[in-house]
Motif scaffolding. Structure first.
Motif, PDB file in Angstrom:
ATOM      1  N   SER A   1       1.517   2.799  17.945  1.00  0.00           N
ATOM      2  CA  SER A   1       1.885   4.121  17.439  1.00  0.00           C
ATOM      3  C   SER A   1       0.914   4.568  16.353  1.00  0.00           C
ATOM      4  N   GLN A   2       0.616   5.860  16.327  1.00  0.00           N
ATOM      5  CA  GLN A   2      -0.298   6.420  15.329  1.00  0.00           C
ATOM      6  C   GLN A   2       0.203   6.142  13.915  1.00  0.00           C
ATOM      7  N   THR A   3      -0.702   5.715  13.047  1.00  0.00           N
ATOM      8  CA  THR A   3      -0.480   5.466  11.610  1.00  0.00           C
ATOM      9  C   THR A   3       0.495   4.324  11.320  1.00  0.00           C
ATOM     10  N   SER A   4       0.919   3.591  12.341  1.00  0.00           N
ATOM     11  CA  SER A   4       1.821   2.471  12.092  1.00  0.00           C
ATOM     12  C   SER A   4       1.032   1.281  11.564  1.00  0.00           C
ATOM     13  N   THR A   5       1.758   0.275  11.086  1.00  0.00           N
ATOM     14  CA  THR A   5       1.112  -0.941  10.574  1.00  0.00           C
ATOM     15  C   THR A   5       0.821  -1.939  11.691  1.00  0.00           C
TER      16      THR A   5
ATOM     17  N   GLU B   1       0.831  -1.209   0.000  1.00  0.00           N
ATOM     18  CA  GLU B   1       0.000   0.000   0.000  1.00  0.00           C
ATOM     19  C   GLU B   1       0.862   1.254   0.000  1.00  0.00           C
ATOM     20  N   ARG B   2       1.901   1.274   0.811  1.00  0.00           N
ATOM     21  CA  ARG B   2       2.776   2.438   0.888  1.00  0.00           C
ATOM     22  C   ARG B   2       3.579   2.640  -0.395  1.00  0.00           C
ATOM     23  N   LYS B   3       3.848   1.547  -1.100  1.00  0.00           N
ATOM     24  CA  LYS B   3       4.576   1.658  -2.360  1.00  0.00           C
ATOM     25  C   LYS B   3       3.794   2.449  -3.409  1.00  0.00           C
ATOM     26  N   GLU B   4       2.504   2.585  -3.220  1.00  0.00           N
ATOM     27  CA  GLU B   4       1.697   3.371  -4.143  1.00  0.00           C
ATOM     28  C   GLU B   4       1.903   4.867  -3.935  1.00  0.00           C
ATOM     29  N   THR B   5       2.474   5.229  -2.779  1.00  0.00           N
ATOM     30  CA  THR B   5       2.673   6.634  -2.423  1.00  0.00           C
ATOM     31  C   THR B   5       4.133   7.048  -2.385  1.00  0.00           C
TER      32      THR B   5
END
Length: 268
Positions: A160-164, A120-124
């Motif tokens: 942690s906030q926004t972590s996986t 998912e992060r690779k898209e950004t």
């Protein structure tokens, strides 16, 4: 005979002049950097987003007022490669929540901050190949009696906030119909403080991060899951920079540089 000697002299001089003229161009070609890397070199400083609360990886020491850790050493090594000096670097402290936006708005050239690679992060963002692989774990009060994931079912897990981390725990728990409650915190010290104050039952993140927060009242549970691969992160359109960084990491993996840096900080 004199005519031939004169002609040979002229030809030799011409050839020498040509070689001299070609030498700088050849050297320039060998030293040429991709435009995105050259831009950093021209600026004279590499700007890197790093963690400041993860002992062993990225930590800002109040005793020395210096950044230290494996990822700090890696950032300095990259700065040395691009700018010629490990001191030509500017660190910006980031959290799991702020590292993406700081990269997006151009305040940093790259992020080296236990940033887990996901599809998912690779898209950004662009991620290099992994420079470190870890797994999700739990820090708990030693006398709490927790031993495995099932023993934490229904408990309050700090993440942690926004972590996986939360998604990985939910995914693992779903295999045995286990559910959990979660509390999000902005920083790891806040998570540790919440555990100490019994506001959460467990502090969950990658094990190597947890290692920096163990004290005489806490311990990391032995089991772990969900491999977490960290990559150097750049903007999605910075493909030249990403390729350049991958070449560096490959070289340092082969010659033992990465292994030496990890060993220095107890991350073998």
């Amino acid at each position: 005979m004199k005519t031939w000697k004169k002609l040979l002299t002229v030809l030799s001089a011409t050839a020498l002049t040509s070689l001299v003229a070609l030498a700088p161009a050849t050297a320039l070609a060998e030293d040429a950097l991709p435009a995105q890397v050259q831009a950093i070199k021209d600026a004279g400083v590499l700007k890197v987003g790093v963690k400041e609360d993860v002992p062993g990886f990225g930590y800002f020491s109040p005793d020395t007022n210096e950044h230290e850790g494996f990822e700090i050493d890696l950032a300095r090594k990259i700065a040395e490669e691009i700018t010629g000096s490990a001191d030509n670097i500017e660190f910006t402290g980031v959290t799991a929540k702020t590292r993406g936006p700081l990269l997006d708005n151009g305040e940093v050239d790259m992020i080296i901050a236990t940033f887990t690679i996901t599809e998912e992060r690779k898209e950004t963002y662009n991620f290099t190949d992994p420079y470190y692989t870890d797994e999700v774990g739990f820090l708990v009060k030693t006398d709490a009696g927790y031993s495995d994931l099932a023993s934490l079912a229904g408990k309050n897990i700090g993440v942690s906030q926004t972590s996986t981390t939360q998604a990985k725990i939910e995914e693992e728990g779903a295999k045995d119909d286990l559910t959990f409650n979660f509390s999000e915190y902005a920083t790891y010290p806040e998570l540790k403080a919440a555990l100490t104050a019994n506001r959460i039952d467990a502090f969950a993140v990658d094990k190597s991060i947890l290692a920096g927060y163990v004290d005489d009242q806490t311990s990391i549970l032995e089991f772990g899951f969900a491999p977490q691969e960290y990559g150097v992160t750049t903007k999605l359109d910075n493909t030249e920079l990403n390729d350049y960084l991958n070449d560096l990491l490959d070289k340092w993996e082969e010659d033992g540089t990465l292994a030496d840096m990890k060993a220095t900080h107890g991350l073998e």
